[in-house]
Design an enzyme around this catalytic site. Structure first.
Site, PDB file in Angstrom:
ATOM      1  N   ILE A 181      22.816   6.194   1.880  1.00 28.14           N
ATOM      2  CA  ILE A 181      22.114   6.478   0.622  1.00 28.14           C
ATOM      3  C   ILE A 181      20.757   5.783   0.621  1.00 28.14           C
ATOM      4  CG2 ILE A 181      22.113   5.875  -1.853  1.00 28.14           C
ATOM      5  CD1 ILE A 181      23.947   8.158  -1.392  1.00 28.14           C
ATOM      6  N   ARG A 211     -15.433 -14.009  20.916  1.00 28.93           N
ATOM      7  CA  ARG A 211     -14.066 -13.934  21.465  1.00 28.93           C
ATOM      8  C   ARG A 211     -13.941 -14.829  22.691  1.00 28.93           C
ATOM      9  NH1 ARG A 211     -13.574  -8.874  25.551  1.00 28.93           N
ATOM     10  NH2 ARG A 211     -15.793  -8.564  25.866  1.00 28.93           N
ATOM     11  N   HIS A 253     -12.840   2.941  17.072  1.00 27.40           N
ATOM     12  CA  HIS A 253     -12.637   1.551  17.465  1.00 27.40           C
ATOM     13  C   HIS A 253     -13.622   0.598  16.780  1.00 27.40           C
ATOM     14  CE1 HIS A 253      -9.853   3.184  20.271  1.00 27.40           C
ATOM     15  NE2 HIS A 253      -9.716   2.067  20.951  1.00 27.40           N
ATOM     16  N   GLY A 291      11.281  -7.509   0.574  1.00 27.52           N
ATOM     17  CA  GLY A 291      11.074  -6.472  -0.447  1.00 27.52           C
ATOM     18  C   GLY A 291      10.406  -5.282   0.210  1.00 27.52           C
ATOM     19  N   PRO A 292       9.271  -5.502   0.889  1.00 25.85           N
ATOM     20  CA  PRO A 292       8.718  -4.444   1.724  1.00 25.85           C
ATOM     21  C   PRO A 292       9.682  -4.217   2.899  1.00 25.85           C
ATOM     22  CG  PRO A 292       7.058  -6.121   1.226  1.00 25.85           C
ATOM     23  CD  PRO A 292       8.397  -6.684   0.841  1.00 25.85           C
ATOM     24  N   LEU A 293      10.349  -3.084   2.903  1.00 25.32           N
ATOM     25  CA  LEU A 293      11.440  -2.871   3.852  1.00 25.32           C
ATOM     26  C   LEU A 293      10.960  -3.016   5.294  1.00 25.32           C
ATOM     27  CD1 LEU A 293      13.167   0.023   1.917  1.00 25.32           C
ATOM     28  CD2 LEU A 293      14.164  -2.223   2.414  1.00 25.32           C
ATOM     29  N   HIS A 300      21.920   2.783  -6.766  1.00 25.24           N
ATOM     30  CA  HIS A 300      20.872   1.968  -6.144  1.00 25.24           C
ATOM     31  C   HIS A 300      20.101   1.170  -7.189  1.00 25.24           C
ATOM     32  CE1 HIS A 300      17.359   0.875  -3.713  1.00 25.24           C
ATOM     33  NE2 HIS A 300      16.673   1.237  -4.775  1.00 25.24           N
ATOM     34  N   HIS A 318      18.599  -3.832  -8.893  1.00 24.72           N
ATOM     35  CA  HIS A 318      19.429  -3.003  -8.008  1.00 24.72           C
ATOM     36  C   HIS A 318      20.813  -3.622  -7.842  1.00 24.72           C
ATOM     37  CE1 HIS A 318      15.607  -1.073  -6.973  1.00 24.72           C
ATOM     38  NE2 HIS A 318      15.130  -2.304  -6.961  1.00 24.72           N
ATOM     39  N   HIS A 337     -13.652  -7.593  18.728  1.00 25.66           N
ATOM     40  CA  HIS A 337     -14.285  -6.262  18.700  1.00 25.66           C
ATOM     41  C   HIS A 337     -14.543  -5.871  17.254  1.00 25.66           C
ATOM     42  CE1 HIS A 337     -12.605  -6.785  22.633  1.00 25.66           C
ATOM     43  NE2 HIS A 337     -13.183  -5.696  23.092  1.00 25.66           N
ATOM     44  N   GLU A 375       1.503  -3.860  16.852  1.00 30.76           N
ATOM     45  CA  GLU A 375       0.732  -4.745  15.978  1.00 30.76           C
ATOM     46  C   GLU A 375       1.517  -5.140  14.731  1.00 30.76           C
ATOM     47  OE1 GLU A 375      -0.384  -1.821  17.115  1.00 30.76           O
ATOM     48  OE2 GLU A 375      -1.956  -2.382  18.546  1.00 30.76           O
TER      49      GLU A 375
HETATM   50  C1  LIG Z   1       8.057  -0.481   2.754  1.00 32.99           C
HETATM   51  C2  LIG Z   1       8.807  -0.079   1.544  1.00 32.99           C
HETATM   52  N1  LIG Z   1       8.743   1.217   1.140  1.00 32.99           N
HETATM   53  C3  LIG Z   1       9.383   1.610   0.018  1.00 32.99           C
HETATM   54  C4  LIG Z   1      10.105   0.720  -0.724  1.00 32.99           C
HETATM   55  C5  LIG Z   1      10.760   1.166  -2.025  1.00 32.99           C
HETATM   56  N2  LIG Z   1      12.228   1.169  -1.814  1.00 32.99           N
HETATM   57  C6  LIG Z   1      13.014   0.183  -2.268  1.00 32.99           C
HETATM   58  S1  LIG Z   1      14.611   0.367  -1.780  1.00 32.99           S
HETATM   59  C7  LIG Z   1      14.247   1.823  -0.997  1.00 32.99           C
HETATM   60  C8  LIG Z   1      15.272   2.576  -0.214  1.00 32.99           C
HETATM   61  C9  LIG Z   1      16.646   2.298  -0.599  1.00 32.99           C
HETATM   62  O1  LIG Z   1      17.526   2.726   0.399  1.00 32.99           O
HETATM   63  P1  LIG Z   1      18.160   1.723   1.409  1.00 32.99           P
HETATM   64  O2  LIG Z   1      17.115   0.997   2.139  1.00 32.99           O
HETATM   65  O3  LIG Z   1      19.145   2.457   2.202  1.00 32.99           O
HETATM   66  O4  LIG Z   1      18.858   0.650   0.470  1.00 32.99           O
HETATM   67  P2  LIG Z   1      20.134   0.885  -0.441  1.00 32.99           P
HETATM   68  O5  LIG Z   1      19.699   1.606  -1.664  1.00 32.99           O
HETATM   69  O6  LIG Z   1      21.114   1.648   0.347  1.00 32.99           O
HETATM   70  O7  LIG Z   1      20.556  -0.498  -0.735  1.00 32.99           O
HETATM   71  C10 LIG Z   1      12.908   2.136  -1.124  1.00 32.99           C
HETATM   72  C11 LIG Z   1      12.277   3.351  -0.569  1.00 32.99           C
HETATM   73  C12 LIG Z   1      10.137  -0.610  -0.282  1.00 32.99           C
HETATM   74  N3  LIG Z   1      10.800  -1.556  -0.932  1.00 32.99           N
HETATM   75  N4  LIG Z   1       9.510  -0.973   0.862  1.00 32.99           N
HETATM   76 MG   LIG Z   2      21.130   2.819   2.057  1.00 29.69          MG
END
Ligand SMILES: Cc1ncc(C[n+]2csc(CCOP(=O)(O)OP(=O)(O)O)c2C)c(N)n1
Ligand SMILES: [Mg+2]
Length: 695
Positions: free
Chosen positions: A215, A385, A500, A142-144, A289, A41, A488, A439
């Site tokens: 974007i 617990r 639950h 990486g996981p947003l 992107h 990217h 639990h 959580e």
């Molecule tokens: C939890 C999660 N869901 C989906 C993705 C896949 N993913 C990578 S970047 C992105 C979105 C990109 O948009 P943005 O966050 O605005 O970043 P930009 O392209 O503007 O840098 C997604 C959906 C991820 N990395 N993490």
């Molecule tokens: Mg963006």
């Protein structure tokens, strides 16, 4: 310093403006690396280069020679897909590598060759930044949303360390935590949860820089995200600043100054940017992107920067000198003064200094193990617990670095430390955390605390482990010894019913590589489980605990609970070769023991194996595992109030399980145990059938 970059992007890339040269070096490295890897990217590193460059060269308190300096400002790239931005910064700042033992290797953290190896096997520049793989990467992202969550834990930990270790004249901790995050980060619930808590706690040492480029992957943010983010953060109690143009470095610097001057709340800096700035056709579009941009786009972008169009991986000496000089120029004296301060501190406060040394080394200071309680045999027993709460409270005075809490369930999860203060805005050195019903953020925040020398624990009902699975997985990837407490743990929940009552959650947790999932079978196994969890240095632990009472097994009659350290052990046995092996975990262990006694009374040679941690058991050598579960004995029955998935590994083709194949039901526990077959009679009946089948 340099004036604001011209918004019209007039070509000015020359050695007379080293800051501009450095910014364009970041941009061109990102393009070249993505193009060579043919994936990644480039657009976001290009857009954020001025912002990141300004932050690093003018604000970040960081010594490139000692990127492990405890009081450094943390820089978290939550939008991990922009990893090339971080790698370029680590390269230009000449950050030096620190090995796993905490020693400098004399190598760069990221060399130019490493950048040429972007996204290749075993390189220091993986697709997304990975903690432990690359020096200077503060957390795996990486996981947003996760980096945002982690940063709140880092800021909490920084304030806790300040409150615990600082003394008059000895400000050992006063660092800030900066985050770069994207639209996607701020769409994610975990970031919202964490931001809400950060606002509540008034974390003035926390600054999120929001890349507002409108974007995401599918197109403009107007597809799904038109809320007013700034006003949302104001509502969370944050200070907010907007920078209208990412190219305007002076406006950004002003915004950071405002953050630095704010003492009672966290700051969000919204920066409007153009993704892929400089690309002839892709700039400002979602095409910037991802994907290798192609030679033509790259040449066009380089041309717009006034960069030699044919040069690849070009790092002008002046660019590197500018960044490394500025970062080290500020950071090195600060770090050296800090080291000298620590030496003086050591004279006055030797005990605290020793504790800090141990925490820095990932060790646990003090003789906390002597506080581990032992429980007397008791037919009525206590819930695991409850036992866990007693262990935690016994350890607490000896283990002040043990900090945590629950997602609003402390009275149920028994995770409160009695006689300790809550951790609140006015008491940042408190120990009892109130995560609120959040959580996901709880797990992510705990990871951030673990990345900042503390030993955090979390607490909630086991069925909600699904709500925090992403950070548990990341704790395992990062090898962080977080303790995730889940109570639990079965249909033993009773009347609360199927929503639950966890079924598949045990298998799901056991499926995470590197996570030690421990389901202790009585109070003494619970003590040993805590000992194991706190002894781990590279594994997170999931402690799986019952709501209902479990008899405390008579250890003078049966084997010692320390057997748990090996994951599984022979708890009760017979004379000679067993005809049947009964395997149990958690609240089902005493049930299995009772079945064993009944069978023994009827002349059956039976063995009981307690198997609280598959993870630890699989780490034992073959000889030990075979001694516990002899391969020749095929008649085996496992009993666990969870799904059957995975149990075939231990009962084989010829064995059977008493497990759950459906969701549970709402009813008193005794009725449920009867309905689903968790009775002594049913286990004995199945054992006889299996013995018969295997004869
Ligand atoms: C939890 C999660 N869901 C989906 C993705 C896949 N993913 C990578 S970047 C992105 C979105 C990109 O948009 P943005 O966050 O605005 O970043 P930009 O392209 O503007 O840098 C997604 C959906 C991820 N990395 N993490
Ligand atoms: Mg963006």
């Amino acid at each position: 310093m340099t004036a604001a970059l011209a918004p019209d992007r007039a070509a000015t890339s020359d050695a007379s403006d080293p800051a501009r040269l450095a910014i364009d070096t970041i941009r061109t490295l990102a393009m070249d690396a993505v193009q060579k890897a043919n994936s990644g990217h480039p657009g976001t590193p290009m857009a954020l280069a001025p912002v990141a460059h300004t932050l690093w060269t003018r604000f970040l308190r960081y010594d490139p020679a000692r990127p492990d300096w405890p009081n450094r400002d943390r820089f978290v790239l939550s939008c991990g897909h922009a990893s090339m931005l971080l790698y370029a910064l680590l390269h230009l700042a000449d950050v030096r590598e620190i090995d796993a033992g905490g020693q400098p290797t004399g190598q760069p953290a990221v060399s130019l060759d490493d950048i040429k190896q972007f996204r290749q096997l075993s390189s220091k520049t993986p697709g997304h930044p990975e903690y432990r793989m690359t020096t200077g990467v503060e957390t795996t992202t990486g996981p947003l949303g996760q980096g945002c969550g982690n940063s709140v834990g880092m800021a909490i930990a920084a304030r806790w360390l300040a409150s615990t270790f600082n003394r008059d004249g000895f400000t050992l901790f006063d660092n800030d935590v900066y985050v770069l995050c994207s639209d996607g980060d701020l769409m994610e619930g975990v970031a919202s949860e964490a931001a809400s808590l950060a606002g509540h706690l008034g974390l003035a040492n926390l600054c999120w820089i929001y890349d507002s480029n409108k974007i995401t992957i599918e197109g403009g943010t107007d597809l799904a995200f038109d809320e007013d983010v700034v006003r949302r953060f104001e509502a969370y109690g944050w200070n907010t600043v907007t920078v209208a143009d990412a190219e305007d470095v002076e406006a950004f610097a002003d915004a950071v100054e405002q953050f630095r001057a704010t003492t009672d709340k966290p700051t969000l800096i919204e920066v409007r940017s153009i993704i892929g700035i400089g690309f002839p056709t892709r700039a400002g579009t979602q095409k910037a992107h991802s994907d290798a941009p192609g030679e033509e786009e790259i040449r066009g972008a380089k041309k717009s920067y006034g960069w030699p169009e044919d040069a690849q991986f070009l790092v002008p000496d002046a660019a590197k000198a500018e960044v490394s000089g500025a970062v080290a120029g500020r950071g090195r004296p600060l770090r050296e003064a800090w080291d000298a301060m620590l030496d003086r501190y050591r004279q006055s406060f030797p005990e605290q200094a020793d504790a800090l040394d141990a925490l820095r080394a990932g060790k646990l200071p003090g003789d906390w193990q002597v506080a581990l309680p032992v429980f007397d045999a008791d037919a009525k027993g206590i819930a695991s617990r409850e036992a866990s709460g007693k262990v935690l409270n016994a350890l607490a005075p000896k283990a002040p670095w043990l900090i945590g809490g629950s997602a609003d369930l402390a009275p149920s999860t028994k995770t409160e430390i009695k006689d300790a203060e809550p951790l609140e805005a006015k008491t940042p050195g408190g120990r009892n955390m109130h995560f609120g019903v959040r959580e996901h953020a709880m797990g992510s925040i705990a990871n951030g605390m673990a990345l900042t020398y503390l030993r955090p624990y979390t607490g909630t009902f086991m069925v909600f482990s699904d709500y925090m699975r992403p950070p548990i997985r990341l704790a395992a990837i990062m090898e962080l010894p977080v303790v995730f407490i889940f109570t639990h743990d079965s249909i033993g929940v009773g009347e609360d019913g199927p929503t639950h009552q966890p079924i598949e959650q045990l298998a799901a947790l056991r499926a995470i590589p590197g996570l030690d999932t421990i389901r202790p079978g009585d109070a003494n196994e619970t003590t040993v489980a805590w000992k194991v969890a706190l002894t781990h240095t590279h594994e997170p632990t999931a402690l799986i605990l019952s709501r209902q009472a479990i008899p405390t097994i008579d250890r003078s009659r049966y084997a010692d609970a320390t057997g748990l350290e090996k994951g599984g052990y022979v708890l009760a046995d017979c004379e000679g070769e067993p005809e049947i092996v009964l395997i149990g975990t958690g609240s089902e262990l005493p049930l299995v023991v009772a079945a064993h006694e009944k069978l023994a009374g009827e002349g059956v040679r039976s063995r009981v194996v307690s198997l609280p941690s598959w993870y630890l058991f699989e780490k034992q050598d073959r000889a030990y595992r075979d001694a516990v579960l002899p391969p020749g004995i095929r008649a085996r029955v496992a009993v666990e109030q969870g799904g059957a998935l995975g149990w075939d590994r231990y009962v084989g083709h010829d064995g059977a399980t008493v497990t759950m194949s459906t969701f549970g039901a709402s009813a008193p526990i005794a009725k449920l145990q009867e309905k689903f077959g968790f009775t002594v009679d049913n286990v004995c009946k199945l054992a006889r059938e299996i013995m018969e089948k295997n004869r």
